[in-house]
Design an enzyme around this catalytic site. Structure first.
Site, short mmCIF file in Angstrom:
data_model
loop_
_atom_site.label_atom_id
_atom_site.label_comp_id
_atom_site.label_asym_id
_atom_site.label_seq_id
_atom_site.Cartn_x
_atom_site.Cartn_y
_atom_site.Cartn_z
N ILE A 71 24.27 19.78 -45.82
CA ILE A 71 23.98 21.81 -45.20
C ILE A 71 25.51 21.78 -44.22
CG2 ILE A 71 23.12 20.54 -42.74
CD1 ILE A 71 22.43 23.05 -42.90
N SER A 72 26.66 21.99 -44.89
CA SER A 72 27.79 22.12 -44.25
C SER A 72 28.34 22.03 -42.91
CB SER A 72 28.87 23.59 -44.31
OG SER A 72 29.04 23.45 -45.83
#
EC number: 2.1.1.77
Length: 224
Positions: A71-72
């Site tokens: 997840i960025s």
């Protein structure tokens, strides 16, 4: 504080951490779009990672979500979303559903979101979390995102959440006139975040600086 107010706080114990994330990591770094900022304050990022990582969910870094994916970092999510310049009426194509967090942010800001993910377990998890949160304007399918979603094209906005060696030609072909495509482009270890805007037959490219993403796997990206 009233009893109802206390209950509201208990329902969302991460609200303080989420607002701190937005203030310190996003607004302080120059994100200005009020709609993007509001969406980042609203969407519960911790629900998109394993419960063991909830205490890290609002930190200034990416987190693993399994299958070698991440997840960025919150700032990167905000930067890419702001670069799409969404007004609320758009049909958006997302390449790389991942955890579904970026999908939820887009769903807050656009009319409809079409998202493609190549990992079956991530598809199922993202669908489950997004449904639990009540998003009804999202469609996710399993497949090769580098081919786009031609039967739903054209798209006013396209976002690619993995780094490719070049911009996939099918995505450019599926971009509406006036539409924006945001994608990391470079080698396997570092990329430049670029925005491509279609102006008639012309493509105008802007560079938003260096980033590092997982590889964009597919027929028009990196080979598996």
């Amino acid at each position: 504080m009233s009893l109802s107010g206390k209950r509201e706080k208990l329902r969302d114990p991460f609200e303080i951490a989420r607002n701190r994330m937005v203030d310190n990591q996003i607004v302080a770094r120059g994100i200005k779009d009020p709609r993007v900022i509001a969406a980042m304050r609203k969407v519960p990022r911790h629900l998109f990672v394993d419960e063991a990582l909830w205490d890290q969910a609002y930190g200034d870094f990416p987190l693993p979500i399994g299958e070698g994916q991440t997840i960025s970092q919150p700032y990167i999510v905000a930067l890419m979303t702001e670069a799409l310049q969404l007004q609320g009426d758009e049909k958006v194509l997302e390449i790389g559903t991942g955890s579904g967090y970026q999908t939820a942010i887009l769903a807050e800001l656009a009319r409809k979101v079409y998202s493609i993910e190549r990992v079956p377990s991530l598809v199922e998890r993202a669908r489950r979390v997004l449904a639990q949160l009540g998003y009804t304007n999202v469609v996710i399918r399993l497949g090769d995102g580098t081919k786009g979603w031609p039967e739903e094209a054209p798209f006013e906005a396209i976002i690619v959440t993995a780094g490719g060696p070049k911009i996939p030609e099918p995505l450019l072909n599926q971009l509406a006139d006036g539409g924006r495509l945001v994608i990391p482009v470079g080698d396997e270890y570092s990329q430049d975040l670029v925005r491509v805007t279609r102006v008639g037959k012309r493509l105008v490219t802007e560079n938003f600086g260096g980033v590092r993403f997982v590889k964009l796997i597919g027929d028009h990206g990196w080979r598996a």
